[in-house]
Design a protein around this motif. Structure first.
Motif, PDB file in Angstrom:
ATOM      1  N   VAL A  17       0.112  -3.269   6.695  1.00 47.17           N
ATOM      2  CA  VAL A  17      -1.165  -2.132   5.355  1.00 47.17           C
ATOM      3  C   VAL A  17      -0.528  -2.002   4.944  1.00 47.17           C
ATOM      4  N   MET A  18       1.101  -1.611   5.060  1.00 47.97           N
ATOM      5  CA  MET A  18       1.762  -0.967   3.521  1.00 47.97           C
ATOM      6  C   MET A  18       2.185  -1.644   3.284  1.00 47.97           C
ATOM      7  N   LEU A  19       2.745  -2.882   3.431  1.00 52.38           N
ATOM      8  CA  LEU A  19       3.308  -4.141   3.169  1.00 52.38           C
ATOM      9  C   LEU A  19       2.727  -4.649   1.702  1.00 52.38           C
ATOM     10  N   ALA A  20       0.927  -4.966   2.274  1.00 49.17           N
ATOM     11  CA  ALA A  20      -0.331  -4.934   1.475  1.00 49.17           C
ATOM     12  C   ALA A  20      -0.074  -3.942   0.260  1.00 49.17           C
ATOM     13  N   VAL A  21      -0.154  -2.946   0.133  1.00 49.08           N
ATOM     14  CA  VAL A  21      -0.409  -1.623  -0.362  1.00 49.08           C
ATOM     15  C   VAL A  21       1.177  -2.401  -1.847  1.00 49.08           C
ATOM     16  N   PRO A  31     -10.360  -3.357  -0.335  1.00 49.85           N
ATOM     17  CA  PRO A  31     -10.776  -5.062  -0.199  1.00 49.85           C
ATOM     18  C   PRO A  31      -9.334  -5.560  -0.430  1.00 49.85           C
ATOM     19  N   GLU A  32      -8.705  -5.216  -1.570  1.00 49.09           N
ATOM     20  CA  GLU A  32      -7.063  -5.601  -1.865  1.00 49.09           C
ATOM     21  C   GLU A  32      -6.904  -5.328  -0.544  1.00 49.09           C
ATOM     22  N   ILE A  33      -6.453  -4.609  -0.296  1.00 47.42           N
ATOM     23  CA  ILE A  33      -5.683  -4.027   1.076  1.00 47.42           C
ATOM     24  C   ILE A  33      -5.635  -4.699   2.228  1.00 47.42           C
ATOM     25  N   GLY A  34      -7.344  -5.250   2.583  1.00 48.51           N
ATOM     26  CA  GLY A  34      -8.079  -6.533   3.680  1.00 48.51           C
ATOM     27  C   GLY A  34      -7.604  -7.587   3.694  1.00 48.51           C
ATOM     28  N   GLU A  35      -7.625  -8.214   1.929  1.00 52.65           N
ATOM     29  CA  GLU A  35      -6.716  -9.613   1.822  1.00 52.65           C
ATOM     30  C   GLU A  35      -5.694  -9.854   2.317  1.00 52.65           C
TER      31      GLU A  35
END
Length: 129
Positions: A17-21, A31-35
């Motif tokens: 999750v942190m990598l996505a952020v 939603p952007e994090i989920g994607e």
């Protein structure tokens, strides 16, 4: 504000999750994090991870309309630095040489990567970055 000494090691799911952020520049909506995760996650599971990361001081949350926007409170570089230092100390007794030998023996380093590492160490020795 950056929290310099973040010693909490994140479980893989929270690190994802942190990598996505971080990939979104340190700020992203749920939603952007989920994607950005690259795998399906229920909204409930994602919310749980985000809530835990807030509680641990890795993220802050603010509401923008109907969407929660999350901001990283710990930079990727600072987390990486703390985590690599911890792994190096715990698994290799603080020895970079032992760590590099383990990578080489395990076939994880190519000859080109060894040359890059040698070049980088030469730069460091000369006072560069």
């Amino acid at each position: 504000m950056e929290q310099e000494e973040k010693r909490c090691r994140l479980p893989e799911s929270e690190l994802d999750v942190m990598l996505a952020v971080w990939k979104k520049g340190g700020q992203a909506s749920a939603p952007e994090i989920g994607e950005g995760l690259g795998r399906q996650l229920t909204a409930s599971a994602l919310h749980s991870y985000l809530k835990r990361l807030e509680e641990k001081g890795f993220l802050s949350c603010r509401k923008e309309g109907k969407v929660n926007v999350y901001t990283a409170l710990v930079s990727e570089d600072n987390y990486r630095r703390a985590e690599s230092g911890s792994v190096l100390e715990k698994l290799y007794g603080g020895s970079l040489k032992t760590f590099a030998a383990a990578l080489w023996d395990g076939g994880k380093l190519s000859a080109a990567e060894v040359a890059d590492l040698r070049s980088y160490l030469d730069e460091l020795e000369k006072g560069g970055t």
